[in-house]
Design an enzyme around this catalytic site. Structure first.
Site, PDB file in Angstrom:
ATOM      1  N   GLU A  82       0.817  -1.215   0.000  1.00 59.13           N
ATOM      2  CA  GLU A  82       0.000   0.000   0.000  1.00 59.13           C
ATOM      3  C   GLU A  82       0.850   1.263   0.000  1.00 59.13           C
ATOM      4  O   GLU A  82       0.358   2.340  -0.348  1.00 59.13           O
ATOM      5  CB  GLU A  82      -0.920   0.030   1.225  1.00 59.13           C
ATOM      6  CG  GLU A  82      -2.003  -1.018   1.207  1.00 59.13           C
ATOM      7  CD  GLU A  82      -2.869  -0.948   2.444  1.00 59.13           C
ATOM      8  OE1 GLU A  82      -4.071  -0.652   2.294  1.00 59.13           O
ATOM      9  OE2 GLU A  82      -2.347  -1.192   3.560  1.00 59.13           O
TER      10      GLU A  82
ATOM     11  N   TYR B   9     -16.983  26.021   0.511  1.00 54.54           N
ATOM     12  CA  TYR B   9     -16.801  24.588   0.345  1.00 54.54           C
ATOM     13  C   TYR B   9     -15.873  24.253  -0.815  1.00 54.54           C
ATOM     14  O   TYR B   9     -15.207  23.224  -0.787  1.00 54.54           O
ATOM     15  CB  TYR B   9     -18.119  23.830   0.248  1.00 54.54           C
ATOM     16  CG  TYR B   9     -19.116  24.340  -0.744  1.00 54.54           C
ATOM     17  CD1 TYR B   9     -19.005  24.054  -2.089  1.00 54.54           C
ATOM     18  CD2 TYR B   9     -20.192  25.106  -0.316  1.00 54.54           C
ATOM     19  CE1 TYR B   9     -19.926  24.517  -3.002  1.00 54.54           C
ATOM     20  CE2 TYR B   9     -21.131  25.574  -1.222  1.00 54.54           C
ATOM     21  CZ  TYR B   9     -20.988  25.281  -2.565  1.00 54.54           C
ATOM     22  OH  TYR B   9     -21.908  25.749  -3.454  1.00 54.54           O
TER      23      TYR B   9
ATOM     24  N   VAL C 247      -6.196   5.281   8.497  1.00 57.79           N
ATOM     25  CA  VAL C 247      -7.278   6.210   8.168  1.00 57.79           C
ATOM     26  C   VAL C 247      -7.527   7.126   9.371  1.00 57.79           C
ATOM     27  O   VAL C 247      -7.831   8.311   9.211  1.00 57.79           O
ATOM     28  CB  VAL C 247      -8.554   5.433   7.772  1.00 57.79           C
ATOM     29  CG1 VAL C 247      -9.742   6.355   7.634  1.00 57.79           C
ATOM     30  CG2 VAL C 247      -8.323   4.645   6.491  1.00 57.79           C
ATOM     31  N   GLU C 248      -7.370   6.591  10.569  1.00 60.20           N
ATOM     32  CA  GLU C 248      -7.550   7.387  11.794  1.00 60.20           C
ATOM     33  C   GLU C 248      -6.595   8.580  11.820  1.00 60.20           C
ATOM     34  O   GLU C 248      -6.986   9.689  12.206  1.00 60.20           O
ATOM     35  CB  GLU C 248      -7.318   6.510  13.027  1.00 60.20           C
ATOM     36  CG  GLU C 248      -8.381   5.457  13.252  1.00 60.20           C
ATOM     37  CD  GLU C 248      -8.168   4.150  12.497  1.00 60.20           C
ATOM     38  OE1 GLU C 248      -8.844   3.169  12.854  1.00 60.20           O
ATOM     39  OE2 GLU C 248      -7.352   4.099  11.546  1.00 60.20           O
TER      40      GLU C 248
ATOM     41  N   LYS D 103     -12.663   4.123   3.379  1.00 59.16           N
ATOM     42  CA  LYS D 103     -11.683   3.515   2.471  1.00 59.16           C
ATOM     43  C   LYS D 103     -12.388   2.371   1.745  1.00 59.16           C
ATOM     44  O   LYS D 103     -12.480   1.261   2.262  1.00 59.16           O
ATOM     45  CB  LYS D 103     -10.469   3.027   3.263  1.00 59.16           C
ATOM     46  CG  LYS D 103      -9.338   2.521   2.406  1.00 59.16           C
ATOM     47  CD  LYS D 103      -8.144   2.149   3.284  1.00 59.16           C
ATOM     48  CE  LYS D 103      -7.025   1.560   2.474  1.00 59.16           C
ATOM     49  NZ  LYS D 103      -5.911   1.113   3.329  1.00 59.16           N
TER      50      LYS D 103
END
Length: 117
Positions: free
Chosen positions: A21, A53, A72-73, A98
């Site tokens: 990854e 935005y 991801v955290e 994900k």
């Protein structure tokens, strides 16, 4: 407090804990709720008086390009801090998914809330 929404924002980044990854980009999908008072912007029809935005989405894309995280955290926590600081956001809810990380699930991810409404 009012909330500006950004839903299903897709970004590609290096994310993951496995060696394979670390050499590819993978897609993350983000949902954001951002607290603000929209009344001044609505009263004057003035973009400068609200959370832009488009600018926030662009900053998220830049953040994803500039960083590589294992978790991801970590991505969520660091991005939340950057957005709150750079756009003076008092509260946000950020969901980071994900897709495809687990073959039998459409996505995995985290949802965090930071700040006060």
């Amino acid at each position: 407090m009012d909330r500006v929404l950004i839903e299903s924002l897709a970004v590609d980044t290096v994310i993951g804990v496995y060696d394979w990854e670390r050499s590819i980009q993978q897609r993350l999908v983000l949902d954001l709720e951002l607290a603000t008072d929209i009344r001044p912007a609505a009263r004057d029809d003035d973009l400068a008086l609200t959370l832009n935005y488009a600018a926030i989405s662009e900053r998220i894309g830049t953040f994803a390009d500039e960083h590589a995280f294992g978790l991801v955290e970590t991505f969520a926590e660091r991005l939340a801090a950057v957005l709150r600081e750079e756009f003076a956001i008092s509260w946000l809810r950020l969901t980071v998914r994900k897709p495809g990380a687990i073959p039998t699930a459409s996505a995995v991810g985290v949802c965090i809330e930071r700040g006060e409404c």
